[in-house]
Motif scaffolding. Structure first.
Motif, PDB file in Angstrom:
ATOM      1  N   ALA A 323       0.822  -1.221   0.000  1.00 32.47           N
ATOM      2  CA  ALA A 323       0.000   0.000   0.000  1.00 32.47           C
ATOM      3  C   ALA A 323       0.852   1.267   0.000  1.00 32.47           C
ATOM      4  O   ALA A 323       0.547   2.212  -0.755  1.00 32.47           O
ATOM      5  N   PRO A 324       1.931   1.373   0.833  1.00 27.37           N
ATOM      6  CA  PRO A 324       2.745   2.607   0.790  1.00 27.37           C
ATOM      7  C   PRO A 324       3.321   2.882  -0.598  1.00 27.37           C
ATOM      8  O   PRO A 324       3.357   4.025  -1.048  1.00 27.37           O
ATOM      9  N   LEU A 325       3.764   1.798  -1.301  1.00 28.44           N
ATOM     10  CA  LEU A 325       4.323   1.986  -2.643  1.00 28.44           C
ATOM     11  C   LEU A 325       3.239   2.453  -3.609  1.00 28.44           C
ATOM     12  O   LEU A 325       3.473   3.335  -4.440  1.00 28.44           O
ATOM     13  N   ALA A 326       2.025   1.885  -3.491  1.00 34.00           N
ATOM     14  CA  ALA A 326       0.927   2.284  -4.378  1.00 34.00           C
ATOM     15  C   ALA A 326       0.506   3.723  -4.114  1.00 34.00           C
ATOM     16  O   ALA A 326       0.268   4.499  -5.052  1.00 34.00           O
ATOM     17  N   ILE A 327       0.424   4.098  -2.844  1.00 38.28           N
ATOM     18  CA  ILE A 327       0.033   5.470  -2.499  1.00 38.28           C
ATOM     19  C   ILE A 327       1.082   6.455  -2.986  1.00 38.28           C
ATOM     20  O   ILE A 327       0.757   7.537  -3.505  1.00 38.28           O
ATOM     21  N   ALA A 328       2.357   6.080  -2.826  1.00 40.37           N
ATOM     22  CA  ALA A 328       3.434   6.964  -3.282  1.00 40.37           C
ATOM     23  C   ALA A 328       3.387   7.155  -4.793  1.00 40.37           C
ATOM     24  O   ALA A 328       3.835   8.189  -5.307  1.00 40.37           O
ATOM     25  N   ALA A 329       2.849   6.171  -5.519  1.00 39.39           N
ATOM     26  CA  ALA A 329       2.734   6.264  -6.981  1.00 39.39           C
ATOM     27  C   ALA A 329       1.400   6.866  -7.398  1.00 39.39           C
ATOM     28  O   ALA A 329       1.019   6.749  -8.570  1.00 39.39           O
ATOM     29  N   ILE A 363       1.018  -1.373 -10.366  1.00 35.09           N
ATOM     30  CA  ILE A 363       1.619  -0.089  -9.965  1.00 35.09           C
ATOM     31  C   ILE A 363       2.466   0.480 -11.107  1.00 35.09           C
ATOM     32  O   ILE A 363       2.440   1.685 -11.395  1.00 35.09           O
ATOM     33  N   GLN A 364       3.219  -0.375 -11.775  1.00 32.19           N
ATOM     34  CA  GLN A 364       4.117   0.098 -12.828  1.00 32.19           C
ATOM     35  C   GLN A 364       3.364   0.509 -14.092  1.00 32.19           C
ATOM     36  O   GLN A 364       3.759   1.451 -14.779  1.00 32.19           O
ATOM     37  N   HIS A 365       2.279  -0.201 -14.415  1.00 31.81           N
ATOM     38  CA  HIS A 365       1.637   0.005 -15.713  1.00 31.81           C
ATOM     39  C   HIS A 365       0.186   0.468 -15.601  1.00 31.81           C
ATOM     40  O   HIS A 365      -0.540   0.416 -16.595  1.00 31.81           O
ATOM     41  N   GLY A 366      -0.257   0.917 -14.452  1.00 29.52           N
ATOM     42  CA  GLY A 366      -1.646   1.323 -14.276  1.00 29.52           C
ATOM     43  C   GLY A 366      -1.930   2.771 -14.584  1.00 29.52           C
ATOM     44  O   GLY A 366      -3.040   3.259 -14.288  1.00 29.52           O
ATOM     45  N   GLY A 367      -0.977   3.493 -15.130  1.00 22.38           N
ATOM     46  CA  GLY A 367      -1.202   4.886 -15.498  1.00 22.38           C
ATOM     47  C   GLY A 367      -0.997   5.881 -14.366  1.00 22.38           C
ATOM     48  O   GLY A 367      -1.286   7.077 -14.525  1.00 22.38           O
ATOM     49  N   ARG A 368      -0.536   5.438 -13.205  1.00 19.11           N
ATOM     50  CA  ARG A 368      -0.224   6.302 -12.057  1.00 19.11           C
ATOM     51  C   ARG A 368      -1.429   7.150 -11.630  1.00 19.11           C
ATOM     52  O   ARG A 368      -1.298   8.298 -11.228  1.00 19.11           O
ATOM     53  N   SER A 369      -2.600   6.549 -11.689  1.00 18.86           N
ATOM     54  CA  SER A 369      -3.800   7.229 -11.206  1.00 18.86           C
ATOM     55  C   SER A 369      -4.904   6.197 -11.034  1.00 18.86           C
ATOM     56  O   SER A 369      -4.845   5.102 -11.593  1.00 18.86           O
ATOM     57  N   GLY A 370      -5.920   6.543 -10.264  1.00 20.82           N
ATOM     58  CA  GLY A 370      -7.059   5.658 -10.079  1.00 20.82           C
ATOM     59  C   GLY A 370      -6.826   4.645  -8.971  1.00 20.82           C
ATOM     60  O   GLY A 370      -5.940   4.790  -8.121  1.00 20.82           O
ATOM     61  N   THR A 383      -8.176 -11.527  -8.078  1.00 19.63           N
ATOM     62  CA  THR A 383      -8.178 -10.678  -9.262  1.00 19.63           C
ATOM     63  C   THR A 383      -7.584  -9.326  -8.912  1.00 19.63           C
ATOM     64  O   THR A 383      -8.017  -8.680  -7.960  1.00 19.63           O
ATOM     65  N   VAL A 384      -6.562  -8.924  -9.665  1.00 11.32           N
ATOM     66  CA  VAL A 384      -5.900  -7.631  -9.463  1.00 11.32           C
ATOM     67  C   VAL A 384      -6.247  -6.756 -10.664  1.00 11.32           C
ATOM     68  O   VAL A 384      -5.925  -7.089 -11.806  1.00 11.32           O
ATOM     69  N   THR A 385      -6.899  -5.593 -10.380  1.00 15.18           N
ATOM     70  CA  THR A 385      -7.409  -4.725 -11.446  1.00 15.18           C
ATOM     71  C   THR A 385      -6.841  -3.321 -11.297  1.00 15.18           C
ATOM     72  O   THR A 385      -6.735  -2.798 -10.181  1.00 15.18           O
ATOM     73  N   ASP A 386      -6.449  -2.723 -12.426  1.00  8.48           N
ATOM     74  CA  ASP A 386      -6.043  -1.319 -12.408  1.00  8.48           C
ATOM     75  C   ASP A 386      -6.957  -0.547 -13.349  1.00  8.48           C
ATOM     76  O   ASP A 386      -7.829  -1.117 -14.018  1.00  8.48           O
ATOM     77  N   GLU A 387      -6.751   0.784 -13.435  1.00 10.77           N
ATOM     78  CA  GLU A 387      -7.589   1.625 -14.281  1.00 10.77           C
ATOM     79  C   GLU A 387      -6.743   2.306 -15.354  1.00 10.77           C
ATOM     80  O   GLU A 387      -7.014   3.427 -15.767  1.00 10.77           O
ATOM     81  N   GLY A 388      -5.717   1.592 -15.799  1.00 11.94           N
ATOM     82  CA  GLY A 388      -4.834   2.141 -16.821  1.00 11.94           C
ATOM     83  C   GLY A 388      -5.389   1.933 -18.220  1.00 11.94           C
ATOM     84  O   GLY A 388      -6.592   1.802 -18.439  1.00 11.94           O
TER      85      GLY A 388
END
Length: 451
Positions: A323-329, A363-370, A383-388
């Motif tokens: 979570a800290p790494l995701a929040i920082a990104a 985290i790396q490829h999710g567009g750094r937002s959402g 299931t791991v989902t991003d909004e990239g």
């Protein structure tokens, strides 16, 4: 490809069958020739040609009297035998004589009516009696007795006919029986000879990168093929040794790599907060992740004892750790569970690393937002989902290949998703890409549930 290759087994069977057929044919011909030469098998007498020509020339006139017609066959025998003589007699005693009949045969008459055929001749007492042949035969005039000399030759047609009789009555049955025996026996013999190679092939199919020490069996291997099998075993030994050296090298490098990365992370903690620190922190995490991935490669080569693990606990732990790494990104981490426990059989550390790789990939490829959502359900797994921007359809199979990265995305080393796939495979599960609800990428990691 193997279907297009020539079959050594059937090549041996066909050549063995052909060689056996040739030798048996030669043997049969020699046997027949020996029997023929000794008169024990079939005998072609030259007078048979003459008697046949004479009998077919005999007829009767309007009064029923025996007459002799000059047929082409009789004319041919006269041409071949200038001294041809013969007598023809029917059951009524009527006689036809032609040529110079030897005096010894002038008086032969009804005394021999009961004899079907006979051969005459003598050289006793200083007076020679020429050889002659007597035989009752069928003719256009009925049954007649023909007496003639034994000179002459056998026509080629009769020789061919006799050979046909020999072939179809003796040689052909022998060849048929031999062919049937060869077709049945030869494959059995060859299959028996190749049985040891079949076991070697079965063992070779078990050779795998995760099964070091597998060797081809040498028991009962034919002496001619033993050097090849031993050479393959020696090559496997060298490959095992090289693979063990490579594993030790990677493991050593990964462990050594973790030390300077840990020192770098400690020094970053002392820097003042700011965008530069965040970037350096992310790069340091990437280096740490790469080291862990190399260690994961080594762990995958070791078998584990499956135990019951809770996917909900694993996913929740990974989300709290990253979570800290995701929040920082600039992401909002989100954890969703359908129930409190989803039990599967597996290795907790390996599954935890697989989930961590999926979250780090987001985290790396999710567009750094959402949001980055980690969802756990009994029916769907994790299931791991991003909004990239998502993953193109044509890339969804290739992204699991080692060192493969999407075009235009320079970050990452292309190992994380491949490790996830290998961990899923070792657990009897699978990982796939689906469309996320917000248009991003969604990776679904599923395992067979325990019980």
């Amino acid at each position: 490809m193997s279907g297009a290759q020539p079959s050594l087994r059937w090549r041996l069977v066909s050549r063995l069958s052909l060689l056996q057929a040739i030798f048996l044919s030669l043997l049969a011909v020699l046997i027949v020739a020996a029997l023929w030469a000794t008169g024990s098998f079939i005998s072609l007498q030259p007078e048979d040609e003459t008697i046949n020509a004479i009998s077919q020339s005999v007829g009767r006139d309007q009064n029923g009297t025996l007459v002799l017609k000059e047929t082409p066959a009789l004319a041919a025998r006269r041409g071949n035998l200038p001294g041809l003589w013969f007598t023809v007699r029917d059951r009524s005693g009527a006689v036809i004589k032609d040529g110079s009949v030897p005096p010894a045969y002038e008086a032969i008459g009804s005394a021999l009516d009961g004899i079907g055929q006979a051969r005459f001749g003598s050289n006793l007492g200083g007076s020679a009696v020429p050889a002659a042949r007597l035989q009752w035969v069928s003719s256009p005039a009925g049954e007649v007795q023909v007496l003639t000399g034994v000179d002459g030759s056998v026509s080629p047609l009769r020789v061919l006919g006799a050979m046909g009789i020999v072939f179809f009555s003796a040689l052909l049955p022998l060849l048929i029986v031999t062919a049937i025996a060869t077709v049945i026996a030869a494959p059995l013999v060859v299959r028996r000879a190749f049985s040891s190679l079949d076991s070697a092939v079965a063992r070779a199919e078990q050779i795998d990168i995760n099964r070091q020490g597998t060797r081809l069996p040498v028991d009962d291997v034919p002496r001619e093929i033993l050097p090849l099998v031993e050479a393959v075993n020696d090559a496997l030994s060298r490959l095992d040794e090289g693979y063990e050296r490579q594993k030790r090298l990677f493991s050593h490098l990964a462990h050594e790599w973790r030390t300077p990365v840990a020192i770098l992370q400690a020094r970053l903690d002392g820097l003042p907060a700011g965008p530069l620190k965040e970037r350096l922190f992310e790069d340091t995490v990437r280096l740490a992740t790469l080291a862990e991935q190399f260690l994961d490669l080594q762990r995958l080569n070791h078998r584990f004892e499956p135990a019951s693990v809770n996917l909900v606990d694993i996913a929740e732990h990974v989300v709290s750790e990253l979570a800290p790494l995701a929040i920082a990104a600039n992401y909002e981490p989100c954890f969703i569970k359908d129930e409190e426990a989803v039990e599967v059989l597996g290795d907790r550390v390996a599954i935890e690393r697989a989930v961590a790789n999926l979250v780090q990939n987001a985290i790396q490829h999710g567009g750094r937002s959402g949001r980055i959502i980690v969802h756990v359900g009994r029916a769907t797994g994790i299931t791991v989902t991003d909004e990239g921007s998502g993953i193109p359809q044509e890339e969804r199979d290739r992204i699991f290949e080692p060192f493969h990265r999407l075009p235009g995305q320079g970050k990452g080393f292309g190992l994380g998703l491949n490790l996830v796939q290998e961990i899923a495979r070792l657990h009897g599960g699978k990982v796939c890409v689906i469309d996320g609800p917000a248009g991003g990428a969604a990776f679904r990691l599923s395992f067979p549930t325990a019980g």
